[in-house]
Enzyme design. Structure first.
Site, PDB file in Angstrom:
ATOM      1  N   CYS A 114       0.797   1.262   7.834  1.00  0.00           N
ATOM      2  CA  CYS A 114      -0.374   0.404   8.114  1.00  0.00           C
ATOM      3  C   CYS A 114      -0.698   0.328   9.603  1.00  0.00           C
ATOM      4  O   CYS A 114      -1.829   0.055   9.978  1.00  0.00           O
ATOM      5  CB  CYS A 114      -0.124  -1.000   7.568  1.00  0.00           C
ATOM      6  SG  CYS A 114       0.251  -0.973   5.818  1.00  0.00           S
ATOM      7  N   HIS A 275      -5.895  -4.975  10.288  1.00  0.00           N
ATOM      8  CA  HIS A 275      -5.576  -4.063   9.183  1.00  0.00           C
ATOM      9  C   HIS A 275      -5.783  -4.848   7.889  1.00  0.00           C
ATOM     10  O   HIS A 275      -5.331  -5.987   7.754  1.00  0.00           O
ATOM     11  CB  HIS A 275      -4.135  -3.583   9.316  1.00  0.00           C
ATOM     12  CG  HIS A 275      -3.559  -3.116   8.017  1.00  0.00           C
ATOM     13  ND1 HIS A 275      -4.160  -2.135   7.269  1.00  0.00           N
ATOM     14  CD2 HIS A 275      -2.468  -3.530   7.308  1.00  0.00           C
ATOM     15  CE1 HIS A 275      -3.447  -1.950   6.159  1.00  0.00           C
ATOM     16  NE2 HIS A 275      -2.426  -2.789   6.155  1.00  0.00           N
ATOM     17  N   ASN A 305      -6.305  -2.185   0.069  1.00  0.00           N
ATOM     18  CA  ASN A 305      -5.576  -1.854   1.291  1.00  0.00           C
ATOM     19  C   ASN A 305      -5.477  -0.329   1.389  1.00  0.00           C
ATOM     20  O   ASN A 305      -4.829   0.298   0.571  1.00  0.00           O
ATOM     21  CB  ASN A 305      -4.184  -2.508   1.199  1.00  0.00           C
ATOM     22  CG  ASN A 305      -3.301  -2.221   2.392  1.00  0.00           C
ATOM     23  OD1 ASN A 305      -3.478  -1.237   3.103  1.00  0.00           O
ATOM     24  ND2 ASN A 305      -2.317  -3.084   2.604  1.00  0.00           N
TER      25      ASN A 305
HETATM   26  N1  ACO Z   1      -0.940  -9.313 -11.973  1.00  0.00           N
HETATM   27  C1  ACO Z   1      -0.440 -10.363 -12.614  1.00  0.00           C
HETATM   28  N2  ACO Z   1       0.760 -10.909 -12.329  1.00  0.00           N
HETATM   29  C2  ACO Z   1       1.476 -10.335 -11.359  1.00  0.00           C
HETATM   30  C3  ACO Z   1       1.010  -9.220 -10.638  1.00  0.00           C
HETATM   31  C4  ACO Z   1      -0.251  -8.687 -10.976  1.00  0.00           C
HETATM   32  N3  ACO Z   1      -0.786  -7.640 -10.350  1.00  0.00           N
HETATM   33  N4  ACO Z   1       1.949  -8.880  -9.733  1.00  0.00           N
HETATM   34  C5  ACO Z   1       2.966  -9.745  -9.865  1.00  0.00           C
HETATM   35  N5  ACO Z   1       2.682 -10.615 -10.847  1.00  0.00           N
HETATM   36  C6  ACO Z   1       3.504 -11.730 -11.329  1.00  0.00           C
HETATM   37  C7  ACO Z   1       4.986 -11.525 -11.084  1.00  0.00           C
HETATM   38  O1  ACO Z   1       5.567 -10.770 -12.121  1.00  0.00           O
HETATM   39  C8  ACO Z   1       5.478 -12.950 -11.079  1.00  0.00           C
HETATM   40  O2  ACO Z   1       5.583 -13.406 -12.401  1.00  0.00           O
HETATM   41  P1  ACO Z   1       6.761 -14.460 -12.812  1.00  0.00           P
HETATM   42  O3  ACO Z   1       6.480 -15.689 -12.006  1.00  0.00           O
HETATM   43  O4  ACO Z   1       6.533 -14.607 -14.278  1.00  0.00           O
HETATM   44  O5  ACO Z   1       8.025 -13.798 -12.432  1.00  0.00           O
HETATM   45  C9  ACO Z   1       4.328 -13.714 -10.432  1.00  0.00           C
HETATM   46  O6  ACO Z   1       3.164 -12.889 -10.573  1.00  0.00           O
HETATM   47  C10 ACO Z   1       4.559 -14.010  -8.960  1.00  0.00           C
HETATM   48  O7  ACO Z   1       5.039 -12.783  -8.343  1.00  0.00           O
HETATM   49  P2  ACO Z   1       5.340 -12.696  -6.841  1.00  0.00           P
HETATM   50  O8  ACO Z   1       5.757 -11.293  -6.492  1.00  0.00           O
HETATM   51  O9  ACO Z   1       6.248 -13.827  -6.447  1.00  0.00           O
HETATM   52  O10 ACO Z   1       3.878 -12.948  -6.294  1.00  0.00           O
HETATM   53  P3  ACO Z   1       3.426 -13.456  -4.897  1.00  0.00           P
HETATM   54  O11 ACO Z   1       2.840 -14.773  -5.016  1.00  0.00           O
HETATM   55  O12 ACO Z   1       4.463 -13.216  -3.843  1.00  0.00           O
HETATM   56  O13 ACO Z   1       2.235 -12.449  -4.649  1.00  0.00           O
HETATM   57  C11 ACO Z   1       1.764 -10.540  -3.285  1.00  0.00           C
HETATM   58  C12 ACO Z   1       2.494 -11.053  -4.516  1.00  0.00           C
HETATM   59  C13 ACO Z   1       0.272 -10.610  -3.504  1.00  0.00           C
HETATM   60  C14 ACO Z   1       2.161  -9.077  -3.058  1.00  0.00           C
HETATM   61  C15 ACO Z   1       2.173 -11.424  -2.102  1.00  0.00           C
HETATM   62  O14 ACO Z   1       3.583 -11.488  -1.965  1.00  0.00           O
HETATM   63  C16 ACO Z   1       1.590 -10.974  -0.833  1.00  0.00           C
HETATM   64  O15 ACO Z   1       0.439 -11.166  -0.577  1.00  0.00           O
HETATM   65  N6  ACO Z   1       2.420 -10.373   0.049  1.00  0.00           N
HETATM   66  C17 ACO Z   1       1.978  -9.765   1.224  1.00  0.00           C
HETATM   67  C18 ACO Z   1       2.206  -8.349   1.068  1.00  0.00           C
HETATM   68  C19 ACO Z   1       0.984  -7.545   1.289  1.00  0.00           C
HETATM   69  O16 ACO Z   1      -0.109  -8.011   1.424  1.00  0.00           O
HETATM   70  N7  ACO Z   1       1.205  -6.267   1.327  1.00  0.00           N
HETATM   71  C20 ACO Z   1       0.145  -5.383   1.557  1.00  0.00           C
HETATM   72  C21 ACO Z   1       0.693  -4.092   1.860  1.00  0.00           C
HETATM   73  S1  ACO Z   1       1.718  -4.146   3.229  1.00  0.00           S
HETATM   74  C22 ACO Z   1       0.728  -4.191   4.512  1.00  0.00           C
HETATM   75  O17 ACO Z   1      -0.337  -3.664   4.489  1.00  0.00           O
HETATM   76  C23 ACO Z   1       1.208  -4.922   5.665  1.00  0.00           C
END
Ligand code: ACO
Length: 348
Positions: A114, A275, A305
């Site tokens: 990224c 980004h 992204n």
């Molecule tokens: N659709 C539906 N449910 C989902 C999905 C999906 N696509 N993905 C995960 N879930 C579920 C999980 O299974 C989990 O279910 P459970 O509670 O029954 O176990 C629940 O949603 C919560 O999962 P988490 O992984 O804890 O979700 P979180 O709230 O952390 O959100 C996310 C995930 C969006 C990736 C978040 O952590 C985030 O925004 N992180 C930042 C990372 C990022 O933006 N990366 C981008 C790429 S890296 C970069 O460019 C820097």
């Protein structure tokens, strides 16, 4: 020392639009979940055959070169940032050089995910500032769609990423105080495995004791086995919460670093182009820096992204929409796998 500027800019996104609802055909997810957590509404996926990271980069580069009022033959160095190259080796820069019929110039691939575009821009800036090159082509391009896990198992990662490319031409400028004012690059490998794709790779197990829950089996060399596809280790892996927590600290830090270096403050920023990792991360940065909504440009809603391509795509779209004018202070900032992060401050 010379100053460098962005003399031309272009972007290309594939025609195939996949909405959040389209993804529900492959995995258990919902438009509501994706929009609430990431802000993404839709993304583009390249044609499965015929459209690659390089071909998308070529399309973006053609526009940037035309807008810089130069010819392909005048490009004297190529820098190509991507985490999804056409081949394991050689890199995409040489494939673009061949495709565009350029001279036998230097061609460099950047693997900083990224932050790849900021790293690439910084290298271009150094080469132009020292007088080594006059027309450096910088490309960021990604074809993520070929390597994502589109089953429910991979949904937390796969819904985030999209395909596309952006490019700029960096040239010297005689205008004092204009152009790229400074660039700032950082890394911390302590959490390298928190956002990673391990294969194909030559680790042969030497790093694997750092990865909790790694399957207890002998894995060697550059193999990509059927088992890796079945257990999911062949696909990108992300600890989303760890990425979020680090990103919301490092983005503001590296933006402040760029401003301090140039004796400027956040209120001087005309447009911040972060980004496009996640809309929630961008909103967090905006709040932390005390910026107005119109001071931050986001287009992740349309493209997801696109990693190394996200900043040049956003920069180009903002410029085409008239959101960047002569004399504006534009701040670019990125954070991503590695972890690596960086910023660039530009007087347009
Ligand atoms: N659709 C539906 N449910 C989902 C999905 C999906 N696509 N993905 C995960 N879930 C579920 C999980 O299974 C989990 O279910 P459970 O509670 O029954 O176990 C629940 O949603 C919560 O999962 P988490 O992984 O804890 O979700 P979180 O709230 O952390 O959100 C996310 C995930 C969006 C990736 C978040 O952590 C985030 O925004 N992180 C930042 C990372 C990022 O933006 N990366 C981008 C790429 S890296 C970069 O460019 C820097």
């Amino acid at each position: 020392m010379l100053q460098s500027k962005i003399a031309g800019i272009g972007y290309y996104v594939p025609k195939n639009v996949y909405t959040n609802n389209d993804l529900t055909r492959f995995m258990d997810t919902s438009d509501e979940w994706i929009q609430e957590r990431t802000g993404i509404k839709e993304r583009r996926y390249a044609d499965r055959i015929g459209e690659t990271t390089t071909t998308m980069g070529v399309e973006a580069a053609k526009i940037a070169i035309e807008r810089a009022h130069i010819t392909n033959e005048e490009v004297d160095f190529i820098i190509f940032a991507t985490l999804s190259p056409d081949y394991y080796f050689p890199g995409c820069a040489v494939l673009l050089q061949r495709e565009m019929g350029m001279k036998e110039v230097g061609a460099l691939d950047i693997r900083n995910q990224c932050s790849g575009f900021i790293y690439a821009l910084s290298i271009a800036d150094q080469f132009v500032k020292t007088g080594m090159y006059k027309n450096v082509l910088v490309v960021g391009s990604e074809k993520h769609s070929f390597a994502l896990d589109f089953s429910t198992r991979g949904r937390a990662v796969s819904v985030i990423f999209g395909d596309g490319a952006g490019a700029v031409v960096v040239q010297p400028t005689a205008e004092d105080g204009k152009g790229i004012l400074s660039t700032h690059l950082h890394s911390d490998g302590a959490d390298a495995e928190k956002l990673a794709m391990y294969y194909p790779g030559a680790s042969s197990g030497i790093w694997l004791d750092k990865i909790p829950d790694w399957p207890d089996q002998e894995l060697g060399g550059l193999l990509m086995t059927k088992e890796m596809l079945e257990d999911g280790t062949a696909f990108p892996n992300m600890d989303g919460q760890a990425v979020f927590k680090k990103a919301v600290v490092k983005f503001p830090e590296v933006i402040h670093e760029a401003l301090a270096k140039n004796n400027l403050k956040t209120s001087d920023i005309s447009l911040l182009i972060p980004h496009q990792a996640n809309l929630r991360i961008s909103q967090f940065i905006q709040k932390t820096l005390g910026l107005r909504e119109d001071q931050v440009f986001n287009n992740i809603q349309k493209y997801g992204n696109t990693t190394a391509a996200s900043i040049p795509i956003a920069l180009c779209e903002a410029w085409e929409e008239g959101k960047i004018k002569e004399g504006d202070l534009v701040c670019l900032a990125a954070f991503g796998a590695g972890f690596t992060w960086g910023s660039a401050l530009i007087r347009w």
